[in-house]
Design a protein around this motif. Structure first.
Motif, PDB file in Angstrom:
ATOM      1  N   THR A 157     117.596  81.811  80.871  1.00 38.55           N
ATOM      2  CA  THR A 157     117.898  81.090  79.638  1.00 38.55           C
ATOM      3  C   THR A 157     117.736  79.589  79.864  1.00 38.55           C
ATOM      4  OG1 THR A 157     119.466  82.785  78.897  1.00 38.55           O
ATOM      5  CG2 THR A 157     119.681  80.594  77.917  1.00 38.55           C
ATOM      6  N   GLU A 158     116.966  78.937  79.007  1.00 38.95           N
ATOM      7  CA  GLU A 158     116.773  77.490  79.123  1.00 38.95           C
ATOM      8  C   GLU A 158     118.014  76.767  78.617  1.00 38.95           C
ATOM      9  OE1 GLU A 158     113.176  76.483  77.092  1.00 38.95           O
ATOM     10  OE2 GLU A 158     111.907  77.302  78.686  1.00 38.95           O
ATOM     11  N   THR A 185     119.839  80.207  86.621  1.00 40.92           N
ATOM     12  CA  THR A 185     119.163  80.844  87.756  1.00 40.92           C
ATOM     13  C   THR A 185     119.943  82.026  88.325  1.00 40.92           C
ATOM     14  OG1 THR A 185     120.159  79.177  89.210  1.00 40.92           O
ATOM     15  CG2 THR A 185     117.929  78.753  88.406  1.00 40.92           C
ATOM     16  N   ASP A 186     121.227  82.126  87.971  1.00 40.04           N
ATOM     17  CA  ASP A 186     122.024  83.265  88.417  1.00 40.04           C
ATOM     18  C   ASP A 186     123.301  83.305  87.589  1.00 40.04           C
ATOM     19  OD1 ASP A 186     122.741  85.512  89.820  1.00 40.04           O
ATOM     20  OD2 ASP A 186     122.683  84.562  91.805  1.00 40.04           O
ATOM     21  N   VAL A 187     123.976  84.442  87.614  1.00 40.57           N
ATOM     22  CA  VAL A 187     125.234  84.601  86.882  1.00 40.57           C
ATOM     23  C   VAL A 187     126.266  85.242  87.807  1.00 40.57           C
ATOM     24  CG1 VAL A 187     124.140  84.766  84.607  1.00 40.57           C
ATOM     25  CG2 VAL A 187     124.502  86.842  85.963  1.00 40.57           C
ATOM     26  N   ALA A 235     122.701  76.034  75.360  1.00 43.50           N
ATOM     27  CA  ALA A 235     121.481  76.839  75.330  1.00 43.50           C
ATOM     28  C   ALA A 235     120.431  76.120  74.493  1.00 43.50           C
ATOM     29  CB  ALA A 235     121.772  78.218  74.748  1.00 43.50           C
ATOM     30  N   ALA A 236     119.221  75.970  75.036  1.00 46.17           N
ATOM     31  CA  ALA A 236     118.178  75.211  74.349  1.00 46.17           C
ATOM     32  C   ALA A 236     117.763  75.866  73.040  1.00 46.17           C
ATOM     33  CB  ALA A 236     116.966  75.053  75.270  1.00 46.17           C
ATOM     34  N   GLU A 237     117.667  77.183  73.009  1.00 50.60           N
ATOM     35  CA  GLU A 237     117.173  77.865  71.821  1.00 50.60           C
ATOM     36  C   GLU A 237     118.235  77.946  70.730  1.00 50.60           C
ATOM     37  OE1 GLU A 237     114.635  79.538  69.210  1.00 50.60           O
ATOM     38  OE2 GLU A 237     114.127  78.700  71.179  1.00 50.60           O
TER      39      GLU A 237
END
Length: 368
Positions: free
Chosen positions: A136-137, A157-159, A190-192
Motif C-alpha cells: 500500500t502506498e 513493506t511489512d505488517v 494511505a495515498a489512494e
C-alpha cells in the motif's frame, strides 16, 4: 362640432445603458514540443489537503507531531511526546497556537490524547479501521526538526511487526517512508484512499530508512475510552500556557494561496475531487465564487495540466488580509494535445476561522 381633447402622454423613459457582462478570458494558444500529462495525486496534494488536521506539538521536554482524532478537539500523538510534560502547546500550519491538556496516556502502547478546547467542533480526516496490505502506498506527515507539514512517501513493506523498548509495540506497519525525530505522533496516510492508517512512532538506529507506525485499529478501543472518561486533574495541577492570539503572517498567507491554487487543477479534471473547497469559508461569497470558477473552466475539451500563481500584493489588517494574485492555468486538448493558457487576476480576502485556520472569505476580480 365635437372637440376632442388629446390625452396627455407620458414621456418615454430614457433607456439606461446595459452593462455588458465581463468577457470570459480568451485562451492563449501556445506551442509545446513536450508531451503533456494531466496532474495526479502526489505528495504535495496530500500535504495541502491534510494540512489543517496536523499539528506540531511542543512541551517543556519534547517536540513532536499529532493529528485531529475527533470532533471534540482531541489530538492523537505518541505518549513519549507528552510524557511528564508540564504544559502542551500545539501549532497549526498557519502558525496559530493552542493550549492542550493530556486526557489519556498509555504506559505500554506509546499513544496519548491531548484535548484542545479551541478545536472542538472541527471534523477530522477519515481513519482506516482495518489492516491494509503490504505494498500500500503511503505518506508520512509530521514536523521533523520543527519543520511543520513535512511529508515523505513510500510503501507498507511489512505488517504485524513487534518490538519492545520503553513501550510494547505490537502489530506495527513497517514502511520505507522515512520518519525523523519530531515526526513522532504524525499521521501515516494511505495515498489512494487518503485515510489515516496509523501513528508514526519509531525508527531503528541500525536502519533509519525504515519507519514503523501504530495502526489506528489496534488502539481505537483505548482511545475511545479516554474520550469517554478523560483523566481528571487536581486544581492547579495542570499548567495552561499563554499562547499567541490569532495572527496573520505574510509568508504563511502566500503559501496558503499558492497551496489553494495547486489543488484546483485536480477538480477541473474531475469535479468529484473537491480538495480546494477546504480553503473556502463555508457559506461565504468566497465559497460560491470558488466553485463557480471551477464550473466555468471545467469543460469537456480541456485537460488542465498545471496552474502557476504569482502573488502580487499582500495587505494585512487586524481582522482580515487581502491577497492579490495572478494565476496562469495551462491546459491541453485531449484530441490533438494543443496547449493553451488562461490567466486570471483575483483579489482574496482571508480570515482566521474559529479553529485558527486561514480561510478564503471573498474572491473578486482584480482589475489592474
Amino acid at each position: 362640432m365635437r372637440e376632442e381633447t388629446a390625452e396627455p402622454t407620458e414621456e418615454e423613459p430614457a433607456e439606461e445603458p446595459v452593462e455588458e457582462p465581463a468577457a470570459e478570458p480568451v485562451p492563449e494558444v501556445i506551442e509545446s514540443t513536450e508531451p503533456v500529462v494531466a496532474p495526479k495525486k502526489d505528495l504535495s496534494t496530500t500535504i495541502a489537503n491534510a494540512k489543517s488536521y496536523v499539528y506540531t506539538i511542543y512541551t517543556d521536554l519534547e517536540q513532536g507531531s499529532g493529528f485531529l482524532f475527533n470532533s471534540k478537539g482531541d489530538v492523537l500523538t505518541n505518549a513519549h511526546v507528552v510524557k511528564d510534560a508540564s504544559y502542551v502547546v500545539l501549532t497549526n500550519s498557519d502558525g496559530q497556537e493552542f493550549s492542550g491538556q493530556v486526557i489519556g496516556i498509555s504506559e505500554t502502547t506509546d499513544v496519548a490524547l491531548v484535548r484542545v478546547d479551541a478545536l472542538a467542533g472541527k471534523e477530522p480526516m477519515e481513519m482506516e479501521m482495518s489492516q491494509v496490505d503490504v505494498g500500500t502506498e503511503v505518506f508520512a506527515l509530521g514536523s521533523p526538526e520543527n519543520i511543520s507539514n513535512t511529508a515523505t512517501e513510500g510503501k507498507i513493506t511489512d505488517v504485524n511487526k513487534n518490538f519492545s523498548d520503553d513501550y510494547e509495540y505490537k502489530n506495527l506497519y513497517e514502511m520505507d517512508a522515512t520518519i525523523k525525530k519530531g515526526s513522532s505522533g504524525g499521521p501515516l496516510i494511505a495515498a489512494e484512499s487518503e485515510r489515516i492508517l496509523g501513528i508514526n512512532s519509531i525508527i531503528l538506529e541500525d536502519d533509519p530508512n525504515i519507519g514503523y507506525a501504530i495502526p489506528i485499529y489496534t488502539v481505537i478501543d483505548q482511545l475511545n475510552e479516554w474520550v469517554k472518561n478523560p483523566m481528571q486533574y487536581e486544581e492547579g495541577e495542570v499548567v495552561l500556557p499563554d499562547v499567541k492570539d490569532a495572527h496573520f503572517d505574510e509568508e504563511l498567507l502566500q503559501s496558503f494561496i499558492e497551496a489553494y491554487y495547486e489543488l484546483i487543477p485536480y477538480s477541473l479534471n474531475d469535479q468529484q475531487i473537491t480538495y480546494y473547497q477546504s480553503y473556502l469559508l463555508p457559506g461565504s461569497q468566497g465559497e460560491t465564487e470558488g466553485k463557480k470558477l471551477v464550473e466555468e473552466l471545467a469543460i469537456e475539451d480541456r485537460i488542465f495540466d498545471v496552474v502557476k500563481p504569482t502573488i502580487k500584493n499582500i495587505e494585512i489588517g487586524e481582522e482580515e488580509a487581502v491577497i492579490e494574485a495572478e494565476a496562469v492555468f495551462t491546459f491541453h486538448s485531449p484530441e490533438n494535445d494543443e496547449t493553451a493558457t488562461i490567466t486570471h487576476n483575483k483579489r482574496y480576502t482571508v480570515i482566521i476561522d474559529e479553529y485558527g485556520d486561514y480561510m478564503i472569505e471573498t474572491i473578486e476580480d482584480n482589475q489592474e
